[in-house]
Design a protein around this motif. Sequence first.
Motif, PDB file in Angstrom:
ATOM      1  N   ARG A   1      -5.556   0.015   9.733  1.00  0.00           N
ATOM      2  CA  ARG A   1      -6.146   1.290  10.151  1.00  0.00           C
ATOM      3  C   ARG A   1      -5.600   1.718  11.514  1.00  0.00           C
TER       4      ARG A   1
ATOM      5  N   GLU B   1     -12.982   0.365   9.257  1.00  0.00           N
ATOM      6  CA  GLU B   1     -12.295   0.161   7.982  1.00  0.00           C
ATOM      7  C   GLU B   1     -13.271  -0.298   6.906  1.00  0.00           C
TER       8      GLU B   1
ATOM      9  N   ASN C   1     -15.295   2.552   5.660  1.00  0.00           N
ATOM     10  CA  ASN C   1     -14.548   3.374   4.705  1.00  0.00           C
ATOM     11  C   ASN C   1     -14.583   2.767   3.305  1.00  0.00           C
TER      12      ASN C   1
ATOM     13  N   THR D   1     -12.141  -1.662  15.065  1.00  0.00           N
ATOM     14  CA  THR D   1     -11.191  -1.336  14.003  1.00  0.00           C
ATOM     15  C   THR D   1     -11.699  -1.777  12.640  1.00  0.00           C
ATOM     16  N   THR D   2     -12.125  -3.033  12.532  1.00  0.00           N
ATOM     17  CA  THR D   2     -12.559  -3.562  11.237  1.00  0.00           C
ATOM     18  C   THR D   2     -13.884  -2.941  10.796  1.00  0.00           C
TER      19      THR D   2
END
Length: 284
Positions: free
Chosen positions: A120, A46, A49, A42-43
């Motif tokens: 996210r 993110e 991005n 997940t991180t």
Amino acid sequence: MTDLQAASQASIVEQQAKEIEILKRRLLEAQKLTAMGELVSTTTHEFNNVLMSVINYARMGLRHHDEQTRNNCFEKIAAAGERAAKITTGVLAMAKNRGNRMEPTDLAKIVDDTLVLLEREMRKYRIDVDFQNQDVPAALANGNQVQQVLLNLMINARQAMPQGGRLILRLSYDAADHMVDLLVRDHGVGIPSDQLPQIFDAFYSTKSGPDETGKGGTGIGLAACRDIVEAHQGKIRVQSTVGMGTAFTIRIPAAELNPNGQPDVSHVVPVSGGSMLPTSSVRQ
């Protein structure tokens, strides 16, 4: 039973108690590592991005020479940099080994940091998070461990709403009991009443296994949450109704003020087990 036999039996019981405590600590550490592993994907997405935003706005600034466009690009780059800092701060704070030290902790900041880590994922699964932040005093807590509990409960809540939904986080203060309360309330599938008494038992899970993201299903998450909260001299309560949702309430003692008006700093007692807490239905 002779005195020698009694002494030998007492020694065995004491040794078994020590071994249980060691296993519980290892279980707690295993759950922490599991939570860290679950956040890596997940991180990473993110953070990627954020980097793409920095790169794109930097290129735009290089292509355009007018002052207004460049200033806008600098503002976007600065905002992306601040977000990247929040992400890394949240991950590093969770990864940092703070031991068992307890100190006055701003639970609102813990919630904010956790929301950054899970933003996210919540957005991907169409979860609308409503953080109701009342004015509460600092709690006497280990921030790393409280975040571990919150991450687990929020991920469970997200999994309980496969079609999306609303997740409520609420901080409140019970002045009569001098406790800070953190509510995590989903509007998901709920937990059958016959399963509620077992959900805090180690290796018991209401799920068939990990979901598509690799999260959950191990049966150690809620057991670790209970041990963490009880080690804080707190309580954890679950209320659930099938088809209406589930609410977990974490109660942690507020930090005491010494005669100088400063919060006292203490140390957490060793993590230990405890009896199952009462359960009841969710009320609207």
